[in-house]
Design a protein around this motif. Structure first.
Motif, short mmCIF file in Angstrom:
data_model
loop_
_atom_site.label_atom_id
_atom_site.label_comp_id
_atom_site.label_asym_id
_atom_site.label_seq_id
_atom_site.Cartn_x
_atom_site.Cartn_y
_atom_site.Cartn_z
N GLY A 209 11.72 11.13 2.32
CA GLY A 209 10.60 10.79 3.19
C GLY A 209 10.97 10.60 4.64
O GLY A 209 10.17 10.86 5.54
N GLY A 210 12.21 10.16 4.91
CA GLY A 210 12.60 9.85 6.28
C GLY A 210 13.04 11.04 7.10
O GLY A 210 12.87 11.05 8.33
N TYR A 211 13.60 12.08 6.45
CA TYR A 211 14.09 13.22 7.23
C TYR A 211 12.96 13.96 7.94
O TYR A 211 13.07 14.22 9.16
N PRO A 212 11.85 14.31 7.27
CA PRO A 212 10.75 14.94 8.02
C PRO A 212 10.19 14.02 9.11
O PRO A 212 9.78 14.50 10.17
N ARG A 213 10.18 12.73 8.85
CA ARG A 213 9.69 11.79 9.86
C ARG A 213 10.62 11.80 11.08
O ARG A 213 10.15 11.77 12.22
N LEU A 214 11.92 11.84 10.85
CA LEU A 214 12.88 11.88 11.95
C LEU A 214 12.74 13.17 12.75
O LEU A 214 12.77 13.15 13.99
N MET A 215 12.55 14.30 12.07
CA MET A 215 12.37 15.57 12.77
C MET A 215 11.09 15.57 13.61
O MET A 215 11.07 16.06 14.74
N GLU A 216 10.03 15.00 13.05
CA GLU A 216 8.78 14.92 13.81
C GLU A 216 8.94 14.01 15.03
O GLU A 216 8.42 14.31 16.11
N HIS A 217 9.67 12.91 14.86
CA HIS A 217 9.92 12.01 16.00
C HIS A 217 10.72 12.73 17.08
O HIS A 217 10.44 12.57 18.28
N ARG A 218 11.71 13.51 16.69
CA ARG A 218 12.50 14.24 17.68
C ARG A 218 11.66 15.28 18.40
O ARG A 218 11.80 15.46 19.61
N ARG A 219 10.79 15.95 17.67
CA ARG A 219 9.91 16.93 18.32
C ARG A 219 8.98 16.24 19.31
O ARG A 219 8.77 16.73 20.42
N THR A 220 8.42 15.12 18.89
CA THR A 220 7.54 14.37 19.79
C THR A 220 8.30 13.90 21.03
O THR A 220 7.79 13.97 22.15
N ARG A 221 9.53 13.42 20.82
CA ARG A 221 10.33 12.96 21.95
C ARG A 221 10.68 14.12 22.89
O ARG A 221 10.67 13.97 24.12
N LEU A 222 10.96 15.29 22.30
CA LEU A 222 11.28 16.45 23.12
C LEU A 222 10.09 16.88 23.95
O LEU A 222 10.23 17.22 25.14
N VAL A 223 8.89 16.86 23.34
CA VAL A 223 7.69 17.22 24.09
C VAL A 223 7.45 16.23 25.22
O VAL A 223 7.13 16.61 26.36
N ALA A 224 7.64 14.94 24.93
CA ALA A 224 7.45 13.92 25.97
C ALA A 224 8.47 14.09 27.11
O ALA A 224 8.12 13.98 28.29
N ASP A 225 9.72 14.36 26.75
CA ASP A 225 10.74 14.56 27.79
C ASP A 225 10.45 15.80 28.62
O ASP A 225 10.66 15.81 29.84
N THR A 226 9.96 16.86 27.96
CA THR A 226 9.63 18.09 28.70
C THR A 226 8.48 17.84 29.66
O THR A 226 8.52 18.29 30.82
N ARG A 227 7.47 17.12 29.21
CA ARG A 227 6.35 16.81 30.11
C ARG A 227 6.80 15.93 31.26
O ARG A 227 6.36 16.12 32.40
N ARG A 228 7.69 14.99 30.98
CA ARG A 228 8.21 14.13 32.05
C ARG A 228 8.99 14.95 33.07
O ARG A 228 8.86 14.74 34.28
N ALA A 229 9.79 15.90 32.57
CA ALA A 229 10.54 16.75 33.50
C ALA A 229 9.59 17.60 34.35
O ALA A 229 9.84 17.79 35.56
#
Length: 429
Positions: free
Chosen positions: A162-182
């Motif tokens: 259950g945690g691995y897909p959640r971790l991958m989704e969190h990383r994708r969300t963080r990447l999108v947020a970092d890209t928007r911030r950049a």
């Protein structure tokens, strides 16, 4: 949690629990020889919770943590006080309960809020690990620890599943947020580099026109024409940024012919930039000096960065050194500390003249500005270069060294046109 339970969910829970109890009682009465099920109440609770989650899916997956914690508590209570069966076949109900709790753990770890999921794992995990402890014939400390450790492995597996897909989704969300911030930071730098430069030119022209309006109206008319040109340049820069935002949002405007984002200014536009700066009528004169062939084979990133360094330096001269009568802009080829070829961009302004114009651009330092030098430093560092600035002969000096090697983020960009550079310095004013 009670407020979030809807009436259909409550009815479904009651019906399922009643049906489970009835089925278990009928089975026990009809088959008298069947071993008494061990831990039937907690098993019914776990199975009822599973059916409720399936019936209310996907709404129930985020609200499952608290009920799972209660089911785990019921399981631990059963392990602590229930009387174990005489035969091993009587533990089938608890085995079904354990499998159900593991399935619910996967769902909770995957979708429930983090804190609630941690609480549910803290209760349901020990319940799964300890359910076999009363069944051990001759329990000892080593056997109890071994059984608990063995049944802890499925708990860890459920957390991983259950945690691995959640971790991958969190990383994708963080990447999108970092890209928007950049992207936001890049647009902020563009606004500072281009729009602020044009606006400061407009203010300088307006101040000059105010001083000459009474004595020479023609000069005031010329200043108004320059204000119009600078305003159009600022609007063009803003339009380019807006089109970039539309393209990033995936809107259809990016595919239209009118919404094509043009290339960023480069060193080929420095002569026009220096000439516009010298023609503001404020008494400040800038000249551009370039070695022959210095701008040949420059990548787009280096060319754009060099242009922005000059823009920021000239803007700072206009804002903070209104009495500087001479500004020298120089482009030369040099070498880095590693011996790699590099482009050296230097902007030096003279000291403030006491007899020079004293008009300045008014701005509140505690609310605006102060980001120009830091933003310029970030841009130069992004190309692998270095930036130094500070007082020089009573004035100010800005020097950027931009390497022309593979550290350039755009090595395949088209080369920039060369600046016509005579052997002697040419004054563009």
């Amino acid at each position: 949690m009670i407020k979030s339970v809807r009436r259909p969910d409550a009815v479904l829970t009651a019906v399922v629990a009643l049906a489970g109890c009835s089925a278990l009682g009928a089975t026990a009465l009809g088959l008298g020889r069947m071993p008494r099920p061990y831990g039937a109440p907690s098993a019914i609770v776990a199975l009822t919770l599973l059916l409720w989650a399936l019936a209310g899916w996907p709404r129930s997956r985020e609200r499952l943590a608290v009920p799972l914690a209660l089911a785990g508590a019921a399981s631990l209570f059963t392990t602590a006080i229930a009387r174990p069966p005489a035969l091993s076949e009587g533990s089938w109900a608890r085995l079904a309960e354990t499998g159900t709790l593991l399935v619910l753990l996967i769902v909770v770890v995957r979708w429930a809020p983090l804190r609630r999921a941690a609480a549910a794992v803290a209760v349901a995990g020990p319940a799964v690990a300890a359910w076999t402890l009363p069944l051990l014939p001759d329990p000892s400390l080593l056997s109890l620890a071994g059984a608990a450790a063995f049944w802890t492995l499925p708990v860890l597996g459920a957390c991983v599943i259950g945690g691995y897909p959640r971790l991958m989704e969190h990383r994708r969300t963080r990447l999108v947020a970092d890209t928007r911030r950049a992207q936001q930071l890049s647009l902020a730098r563009d606004l500072h580099d281009y729009v602020a430069h044009d606006v400061s030119g407009i203010v300088a022209q307006a101040q000059a026109a105010r001083f000459v309006a009474g004595t020479d109206p023609r000069q005031a008319l010329t200043a108004l024409e320059r204000i119009e040109t600078a305003g159009l340049d600022a609007l063009a820069a803003m339009d380019r940024m807006v089109r970039t935002l539309h393209e990033a949002d995936g809107s259809g405007a990016a595919h239209s012919e009118a919404a094509v984002v043009g290339p960023l200014p480069g060193v080929d536009q420095l002569p026009a930039l220096v000439e516009r700066f010298s023609s503001t009528g404020t008494g400040q004169s800038a000249r551009l000096t370039a070695q022959p062939g210095v701008t040949d084979d420059l990548s787009r990133a280096v060319s754009s960065t060099a242009y922005r360094v000059v823009v920021e330096a000239l803007t700072n001269v206009r804002r903070h050194a209104p009495g500087a009568t001479r500004i020298d802009v120089a482009l030369t080829r040099t070498r880095t500390h590693d011996g790699e070829p590099a482009l050296d961009v230097t902007v030096v302004n003279s000291a403030d003249s006491k007899d020079g114009p004293r008009s300045t651009i008014r701005r509140e330092r505690n609310e605006h500005g102060g980001r120009g030098l830091s933003g310029m430093h970030e841009r130069v560092r992004a190309t692998g270069g270095t930036l130094v600035y500070g007082p020089h002969d009573g004035g100010w000096r800005v020097a950027a060294t931009l390497p022309l090697t593979s550290t350039d983020p755009a090595p395949h960009a088209a080369p920039s046109p060369s600046i016509p550079a005579p052997a002697k310095a040419e004054k563009l004013s």
